[in-house]
Write a protein that holds these residues in place. Structure first.
Motif, PDB file in Angstrom:
ATOM      1  N   GLY A  37      11.818  83.927-106.533  1.00 40.02           N
ATOM      2  CA  GLY A  37      11.747  84.001-105.075  1.00 40.02           C
ATOM      3  C   GLY A  37      10.908  82.906-104.432  1.00 40.02           C
ATOM      4  O   GLY A  37      10.859  82.812-103.212  1.00 40.02           O
ATOM      5  N   ASP A  38      10.257  82.072-105.232  1.00 42.01           N
ATOM      6  CA  ASP A  38       9.441  80.974-104.696  1.00 42.01           C
ATOM      7  C   ASP A  38      10.313  79.724-104.630  1.00 42.01           C
ATOM      8  O   ASP A  38      10.703  79.186-105.665  1.00 42.01           O
ATOM      9  CB  ASP A  38       8.225  80.736-105.592  1.00 42.01           C
ATOM     10  CG  ASP A  38       7.342  79.588-105.121  1.00 42.01           C
ATOM     11  OD1 ASP A  38       7.686  78.917-104.124  1.00 42.01           O
ATOM     12  OD2 ASP A  38       6.307  79.349-105.769  1.00 42.01           O
ATOM     13  N   PRO A  39      10.624  79.222-103.409  1.00 43.65           N
ATOM     14  CA  PRO A  39      11.502  78.055-103.312  1.00 43.65           C
ATOM     15  C   PRO A  39      10.880  76.779-103.874  1.00 43.65           C
ATOM     16  O   PRO A  39      11.570  75.803-104.099  1.00 43.65           O
ATOM     17  CB  PRO A  39      11.762  77.931-101.806  1.00 43.65           C
ATOM     18  CG  PRO A  39      10.640  78.631-101.149  1.00 43.65           C
ATOM     19  CD  PRO A  39      10.206  79.714-102.101  1.00 43.65           C
ATOM     20  N   TRP A  40       9.574  76.767-104.112  1.00 41.25           N
ATOM     21  CA  TRP A  40       8.892  75.584-104.650  1.00 41.25           C
ATOM     22  C   TRP A  40       8.449  75.816-106.097  1.00 41.25           C
ATOM     23  O   TRP A  40       7.654  75.058-106.631  1.00 41.25           O
ATOM     24  CB  TRP A  40       7.719  75.210-103.757  1.00 41.25           C
ATOM     25  CG  TRP A  40       8.151  74.957-102.353  1.00 41.25           C
ATOM     26  CD1 TRP A  40       8.902  73.895-101.903  1.00 41.25           C
ATOM     27  CD2 TRP A  40       7.921  75.779-101.219  1.00 41.25           C
ATOM     28  NE1 TRP A  40       9.136  74.018-100.558  1.00 41.25           N
ATOM     29  CE2 TRP A  40       8.544  75.168-100.102  1.00 41.25           C
ATOM     30  CE3 TRP A  40       7.244  76.980-101.013  1.00 41.25           C
ATOM     31  CZ2 TRP A  40       8.516  75.715 -98.829  1.00 41.25           C
ATOM     32  CZ3 TRP A  40       7.215  77.519 -99.735  1.00 41.25           C
ATOM     33  CH2 TRP A  40       7.849  76.890 -98.670  1.00 41.25           C
ATOM     34  N   SER A  41       8.992  76.827-106.728  1.00 39.42           N
ATOM     35  CA  SER A  41       8.648  77.201-108.097  1.00 39.42           C
ATOM     36  C   SER A  41       8.888  76.036-109.058  1.00 39.42           C
ATOM     37  O   SER A  41       9.952  75.424-109.052  1.00 39.42           O
ATOM     38  CB  SER A  41       9.518  78.395-108.491  1.00 39.42           C
ATOM     39  OG  SER A  41       9.219  78.849-109.757  1.00 39.42           O
ATOM     40  N   GLY A  42       7.867  75.715-109.859  1.00 39.06           N
ATOM     41  CA  GLY A  42       7.992  74.675-110.862  1.00 39.06           C
ATOM     42  C   GLY A  42       7.882  73.251-110.345  1.00 39.06           C
ATOM     43  O   GLY A  42       7.937  72.309-111.125  1.00 39.06           O
ATOM     44  N   HIS A  43       7.714  73.061-109.052  1.00 38.03           N
ATOM     45  CA  HIS A  43       7.660  71.712-108.479  1.00 38.03           C
ATOM     46  C   HIS A  43       6.268  71.103-108.605  1.00 38.03           C
ATOM     47  O   HIS A  43       5.261  71.804-108.634  1.00 38.03           O
ATOM     48  CB  HIS A  43       8.029  71.744-107.000  1.00 38.03           C
ATOM     49  CG  HIS A  43       9.439  72.158-106.747  1.00 38.03           C
ATOM     50  ND1 HIS A  43       9.986  72.188-105.498  1.00 38.03           N
ATOM     51  CD2 HIS A  43      10.429  72.564-107.576  1.00 38.03           C
ATOM     52  CE1 HIS A  43      11.238  72.593-105.554  1.00 38.03           C
ATOM     53  NE2 HIS A  43      11.525  72.835-106.814  1.00 38.03           N
ATOM     54  N   TRP A  44       6.220  69.768-108.628  1.00 41.46           N
ATOM     55  CA  TRP A  44       4.963  69.023-108.549  1.00 41.46           C
ATOM     56  C   TRP A  44       4.571  68.951-107.084  1.00 41.46           C
ATOM     57  O   TRP A  44       5.411  68.717-106.219  1.00 41.46           O
ATOM     58  CB  TRP A  44       5.127  67.626-109.134  1.00 41.46           C
ATOM     59  CG  TRP A  44       5.257  67.649-110.624  1.00 41.46           C
ATOM     60  CD1 TRP A  44       6.420  67.657-111.341  1.00 41.46           C
ATOM     61  CD2 TRP A  44       4.196  67.687-111.573  1.00 41.46           C
ATOM     62  NE1 TRP A  44       6.139  67.705-112.689  1.00 41.46           N
ATOM     63  CE2 TRP A  44       4.779  67.710-112.850  1.00 41.46           C
ATOM     64  CE3 TRP A  44       2.808  67.696-111.466  1.00 41.46           C
ATOM     65  CZ2 TRP A  44       4.025  67.752-114.019  1.00 41.46           C
ATOM     66  CZ3 TRP A  44       2.053  67.722-112.624  1.00 41.46           C
ATOM     67  CH2 TRP A  44       2.660  67.748-113.881  1.00 41.46           C
ATOM     68  N   ALA A  45       3.294  69.143-106.807  1.00 40.15           N
ATOM     69  CA  ALA A  45       2.827  69.216-105.428  1.00 40.15           C
ATOM     70  C   ALA A  45       1.362  68.795-105.350  1.00 40.15           C
ATOM     71  O   ALA A  45       0.753  68.440-106.365  1.00 40.15           O
ATOM     72  CB  ALA A  45       2.978  70.659-104.914  1.00 40.15           C
ATOM     73  N   LEU A  46       0.813  68.878-104.165  1.00 37.26           N
ATOM     74  CA  LEU A  46      -0.618  68.698-103.955  1.00 37.26           C
ATOM     75  C   LEU A  46      -1.259  70.079-103.965  1.00 37.26           C
ATOM     76  O   LEU A  46      -0.645  71.050-103.508  1.00 37.26           O
ATOM     77  CB  LEU A  46      -0.879  67.999-102.616  1.00 37.26           C
ATOM     78  CG  LEU A  46      -0.273  66.609-102.475  1.00 37.26           C
ATOM     79  CD1 LEU A  46      -0.461  66.080-101.049  1.00 37.26           C
ATOM     80  CD2 LEU A  46      -0.863  65.653-103.487  1.00 37.26           C
ATOM     81  N   PRO A  47      -2.486  70.205-104.464  1.00 34.64           N
ATOM     82  CA  PRO A  47      -3.121  71.531-104.471  1.00 34.64           C
ATOM     83  C   PRO A  47      -3.416  72.006-103.052  1.00 34.64           C
ATOM     84  O   PRO A  47      -3.707  71.203-102.163  1.00 34.64           O
ATOM     85  CB  PRO A  47      -4.413  71.309-105.262  1.00 34.64           C
ATOM     86  CG  PRO A  47      -4.676  69.847-105.202  1.00 34.64           C
ATOM     87  CD  PRO A  47      -3.348  69.168-105.048  1.00 34.64           C
TER      88      PRO A  47
END
Length: 169
Positions: A37-47
């Motif tokens: 349900g997390d659309p940003w699951s597994g993505h690289w991002a900024l903390p």
């Protein structure tokens, strides 16, 4: 893109992320855990993360979120400024502000439960290239930054591009 010296006010549909650079101008990026349900699951991002009731402003949100996710205390970082807000393509109502900071020496990173990996990447050596990525709308071709196995796209790529063009990264 505006540069503010004070944290923006928080509230519903606001969030904050940190662009943390070390003395070699490498940027800390984190990989989000896989979660249904997390659309940003597994993505690289900024903390960083979303504002919660009780956070005085987005500065308080960011201090809390970065400490929970990485174990880094931003109070010891040298602030460059606040930038944004930015909005993800799949959540235009969400306003994300960015605090750029510099740290020296590079702090130890202790990943919290919401993250699975981290890297210090040299954004200046990362080329922007067109990539097909799986989005919540299905596969889309878009601009992405690539460094080894790190693929940064979407909101995080737009933030990195804006901060690079502003001379921050």
């Amino acid at each position: 893109m505006s540069r503010l010296t004070r944290p923006p006010e928080g509230g519903p549909n606001t969030a904050a992320v940190a662009a943390i650079t070390d003395d070699q101008r490498r940027l800390l990026v984190v990989r989000r855990s896989e979660k249904e349900g997390d659309p940003w699951s597994g993505h690289w991002a900024l903390p960083g993360g979303r504002w919660k009731e009780g956070d005085a402003d987005l500065g308080a949100t960011l201090m809390r979120e970065v400490m929970e996710e990485t174990g880094i205390d931003l109070r010891s970082a040298a602030p460059v400024g606040w930038f944004g807000p930015f909005s993800p393509g799949n959540r235009p109502e969400l306003k994300v502000s960015v605090l750029a900071v510099s740290v020296s020496p590079r702090p130890e990173v202790r990943l919290g439960d919401e993250l699975t990996d981290y890297r210090w990447v040299d954004v200046r050596s990362m080329g922007a290239e067109r990539r097909t990525v799986m989005t919540s709308f299905g596969p889309r071709e878009m601009e992405a930054f690539v460094s080894g196995d790190v693929l940064i796209w979407g909101l995080t790529a737009r933030i990195i591009k804006a901060l690079t063009e502003a001379g921050v990264l």
